[in-house]
Each structure stands twice: as structure tokens, then as C-alpha cells.
Design a protein around this motif. Structure first.
Motif, PDB file in Angstrom:
ATOM      1  N   TYR A  34       0.818  -1.210   0.000  1.00  0.00           N
ATOM      2  CA  TYR A  34       0.000   0.000   0.000  1.00  0.00           C
ATOM      3  C   TYR A  34       0.853   1.263   0.000  1.00  0.00           C
ATOM      4  O   TYR A  34       0.545   2.240  -0.687  1.00  0.00           O
ATOM      5  N   LEU A  35       1.919   1.261   0.781  1.00  0.00           N
ATOM      6  CA  LEU A  35       2.758   2.458   0.868  1.00  0.00           C
ATOM      7  C   LEU A  35       3.424   2.759  -0.470  1.00  0.00           C
ATOM      8  O   LEU A  35       3.481   3.920  -0.894  1.00  0.00           O
ATOM      9  N   GLY A  36       3.895   1.724  -1.158  1.00  0.00           N
ATOM     10  CA  GLY A  36       4.532   1.923  -2.453  1.00  0.00           C
ATOM     11  C   GLY A  36       3.573   2.458  -3.495  1.00  0.00           C
ATOM     12  O   GLY A  36       3.920   3.359  -4.271  1.00  0.00           O
ATOM     13  N   ILE A  37       2.365   1.905  -3.517  1.00  0.00           N
ATOM     14  CA  ILE A  37       1.351   2.386  -4.463  1.00  0.00           C
ATOM     15  C   ILE A  37       0.974   3.829  -4.138  1.00  0.00           C
ATOM     16  O   ILE A  37       0.841   4.669  -5.034  1.00  0.00           O
ATOM     17  N   ALA A  38       0.802   4.107  -2.855  1.00  0.00           N
ATOM     18  CA  ALA A  38       0.460   5.468  -2.434  1.00  0.00           C
ATOM     19  C   ALA A  38       1.523   6.466  -2.888  1.00  0.00           C
ATOM     20  O   ALA A  38       1.211   7.561  -3.377  1.00  0.00           O
ATOM     21  N   MET A  39       2.778   6.080  -2.756  1.00  0.00           N
ATOM     22  CA  MET A  39       3.861   6.969  -3.170  1.00  0.00           C
ATOM     23  C   MET A  39       3.898   7.129  -4.680  1.00  0.00           C
ATOM     24  O   MET A  39       4.276   8.207  -5.185  1.00  0.00           O
ATOM     25  N   ALA A  40       3.506   6.113  -5.429  1.00  0.00           N
ATOM     26  CA  ALA A  40       3.465   6.230  -6.892  1.00  0.00           C
ATOM     27  C   ALA A  40       2.460   7.300  -7.301  1.00  0.00           C
ATOM     28  O   ALA A  40       2.742   8.130  -8.181  1.00  0.00           O
ATOM     29  N   PHE A  41       1.296   7.300  -6.679  1.00  0.00           N
ATOM     30  CA  PHE A  41       0.303   8.346  -6.966  1.00  0.00           C
ATOM     31  C   PHE A  41       0.808   9.713  -6.498  1.00  0.00           C
ATOM     32  O   PHE A  41       0.724  10.708  -7.226  1.00  0.00           O
ATOM     33  N   GLY A  42       1.322   9.761  -5.276  1.00  0.00           N
ATOM     34  CA  GLY A  42       1.752  11.034  -4.724  1.00  0.00           C
ATOM     35  C   GLY A  42       2.925  11.646  -5.460  1.00  0.00           C
ATOM     36  O   GLY A  42       2.925  12.847  -5.763  1.00  0.00           O
ATOM     37  N   LEU A  43       3.921  10.831  -5.787  1.00  0.00           N
ATOM     38  CA  LEU A  43       5.097  11.350  -6.489  1.00  0.00           C
ATOM     39  C   LEU A  43       4.758  11.779  -7.911  1.00  0.00           C
ATOM     40  O   LEU A  43       5.404  12.682  -8.456  1.00  0.00           O
ATOM     41  N   SER A  44       3.752  11.138  -8.506  1.00  0.00           N
ATOM     42  CA  SER A  44       3.305  11.581  -9.830  1.00  0.00           C
ATOM     43  C   SER A  44       2.832  13.027  -9.772  1.00  0.00           C
ATOM     44  O   SER A  44       3.173  13.846 -10.635  1.00  0.00           O
ATOM     45  N   ILE A  45       2.062  13.342  -8.733  1.00  0.00           N
ATOM     46  CA  ILE A  45       1.557  14.704  -8.583  1.00  0.00           C
ATOM     47  C   ILE A  45       2.681  15.681  -8.266  1.00  0.00           C
ATOM     48  O   ILE A  45       2.704  16.817  -8.771  1.00  0.00           O
ATOM     49  N   VAL A  46       3.632  15.263  -7.436  1.00  0.00           N
ATOM     50  CA  VAL A  46       4.765  16.136  -7.122  1.00  0.00           C
ATOM     51  C   VAL A  46       5.499  16.523  -8.401  1.00  0.00           C
ATOM     52  O   VAL A  46       5.782  17.702  -8.653  1.00  0.00           O
ATOM     53  N   ALA A  47       5.807  15.527  -9.233  1.00  0.00           N
ATOM     54  CA  ALA A  47       6.529  15.797 -10.477  1.00  0.00           C
ATOM     55  C   ALA A  47       5.716  16.675 -11.412  1.00  0.00           C
ATOM     56  O   ALA A  47       6.221  17.650 -11.980  1.00  0.00           O
ATOM     57  N   LEU A  48       4.437  16.334 -11.560  1.00  0.00           N
ATOM     58  CA  LEU A  48       3.582  17.061 -12.491  1.00  0.00           C
ATOM     59  C   LEU A  48       3.345  18.504 -12.059  1.00  0.00           C
ATOM     60  O   LEU A  48       3.261  19.407 -12.896  1.00  0.00           O
ATOM     61  N   ALA A  49       3.250  18.728 -10.755  1.00  0.00           N
ATOM     62  CA  ALA A  49       2.939  20.065 -10.257  1.00  0.00           C
ATOM     63  C   ALA A  49       3.976  21.087 -10.703  1.00  0.00           C
ATOM     64  O   ALA A  49       3.637  22.240 -11.013  1.00  0.00           O
ATOM     65  N   TYR A  50       5.221  20.666 -10.761  1.00  0.00           N
ATOM     66  CA  TYR A  50       6.281  21.608 -11.119  1.00  0.00           C
ATOM     67  C   TYR A  50       6.499  21.723 -12.621  1.00  0.00           C
ATOM     68  O   TYR A  50       7.240  22.588 -13.078  1.00  0.00           O
ATOM     69  N   VAL A  51       5.838  20.857 -13.381  1.00  0.00           N
ATOM     70  CA  VAL A  51       5.962  20.900 -14.843  1.00  0.00           C
ATOM     71  C   VAL A  51       4.743  21.557 -15.481  1.00  0.00           C
ATOM     72  O   VAL A  51       4.862  22.516 -16.241  1.00  0.00           O
TER      73      VAL A  51
END
Length: 226
Positions: A34-51
Motif C-alpha cells: 500500500y505504501l509503495g502504491i500510495a507513493m506512486a500516486f503522490g510522487l506523480s503529482i509532485v513531479a507534475l505540479a512543477y511541470v
């Protein structure tokens, strides 16, 4: 042209969110947990937010766009354009994920779709799934409104929003798979059909309601306080 750029950005953003977030759940969920999947969603948003954030605001979520509409930060025309782009991006991301899994010769039964009931997560009821999605979306959108309210938060906003998305996923994955985003749920459901499609109503209506409640709470507790 400016509006078109925004819509393309929202398409790309939602495509990436679904491909990497749902893709992690569908192809490596057992290994990641669960933690790994959660981070996949969260890190996607982190990367996208700055682009794409400087282009469209990086909503990549119809529920977020609805809040921006009612807050008068998004026009009705752009709201419609954003939602169309987000749904199209989610379908495209799900379609590529489907093709990747299908290329192995195995039946495609998992695209990271949301769900509830027997055989999904801990097996909560439809009513409880509805409540869960309202609460998860409320927390997510309330955080977005808070961190984006001050111009000085611009440098950390993407990080906070992404980590909040990961945060709500940690609880929600075992309950509903965590939607908080109607487009993210629509993409896998339209390709898989069956239960994913019949249960989609929860993951469309509850996030919208949760987002509107967050907007109301923010206006009551934060804006009027100032």
C-alpha cells in the motif's frame, strides 16, 4: 491557444497519473504494498505540479476543477475543457496500461480500478465506500485549498499536495483503492466494464461531494477568519 495549452497539459497530467499510479497497483502492487502504491500516486503529482502547474494549475482531477469553478478561479468554459481533457487522459493512460498487460498474453483483470464489497480490499459496503471517498476527498481538497491560498507557498505547494495524495491513499487503498478523482476512476472502469463500471457511480459522485464540502469548510473556517 492559451486555453488549448491548458487542456493539453491536463491531458498529459492525468495520463501520467493514471499510467504510473494505477499501473503500479496493477503490475507491482504485491511487491510495492500500500505504501509503495500510495507513493506512486503522490510522487506523480509532485513531479507534475512543477511541470504543468505553471500552465494549467495541475488539477488532473475533475473534483479539483469543480472547486476552482465554484471558487471563481476557473471559468465555465475552462472547467468543461479541463474535465474533457482529464477524462481523455485517464482513458489514454488506462488504454496503454491495458496494452502493456495484454502483451504478456494474460487476461487483463486489473487496471488499478476502484471498488468495494466482497473480494475487494477488506470488503466494505457501497454506503461505507461512499462515505470513505467523501472523507478522503475532503482531506485532499482541503489541503489543496490551504496550501495554494498563499502566493508564497508556490515552491512547496506541489510537494504538499503530492504527499497529501499519498497520505489519503495509505488508508484508502485497502478500502476502495482510493479514487478522490472521478477521471482516475473512469479510465480503468470504461475499459474493464463489469463491476468496475457498475460501481463507478460511487467514485464519481462521492469525490465531487467531498470536494464541495471541503470548499465550503475552507470558506467558513479559513476565509471568514481572516
Amino acid at each position: 491557444m492559451k486555453s488549448l495549452n491548458k487542456y493539453v497539459a491536463e491531458f498529459i497530467g492525468t495520463f501520467v497519473l493514471v499510467l504510473f499510479g494505477c499501473g503500479s497497483a496493477a503490475t507491482a502492487g504485491g511487491e510495492l504494498g500500500y505504501l509503495g502504491i500510495a507513493m506512486a500516486f503522490g510522487l506523480s503529482i509532485v513531479a507534475l505540479a512543477y511541470v504543468i502547474g505553471p500552465i494549467s494549475g495541475c488539477h488532473v482531477n475533475p473534483a479539483v476543477s469543480l472547486v476552482m469553478l465554484v471558487s471563481r478561479k476557473l471559468s465555465a468554459k475552462d472547467f468543461f475543457g479541463y474535465v474533457v481533457a482529464q477524462v481523455a487522459g485517464a482513458i489514454a493512460g488506462s488504454a496503454l496500461l491495458y496494452a502493456i498487460i495484454d502483451s504478456t498474453g494474460k487476461a487483463v483483470t486489473n487496471l488499478g480500478q476502484n471498488g468495494f464489497g466482497e473480494g475487494y480490499g477488506i470488503g466494505i459496503t457501497a454506503l461505507m465506500a461512499f462515505v470513505v471517498e467523501i472523507v478522503l476527498t475532503f482531506v485532499f481538497v482541503y489541503a489543496i485549498l490551504g496550501v495554494t491560498s498563499e502566493p508564497g507557498n508556490g515552491r512547496v505547494a506541489g510537494l504538499v499536495i503530492g504527499l497529501t495524495l499519498a497520505f489519503v491513499h495509505i488508508l484508502g487503498i485497502g478500502l476502495t483503492g482510493t479514487s478522490v478523482n472521478p477521471a482516475r476512476s473512469f479510465g480503468p472502469a470504461i475499459l474493464l466494464g463489469g463491476e468496475a463500471w457498475s460501481e463507478l457511480w460511487v467514485f464519481v459522485t462521492a469525490p465531487f461531494l467531498g470536494a464541495l464540502l471541503a470548499a465550503a469548510a475552507y470558506r467558513l473556517l479559513n476565509v471568514r477568519k481572516a
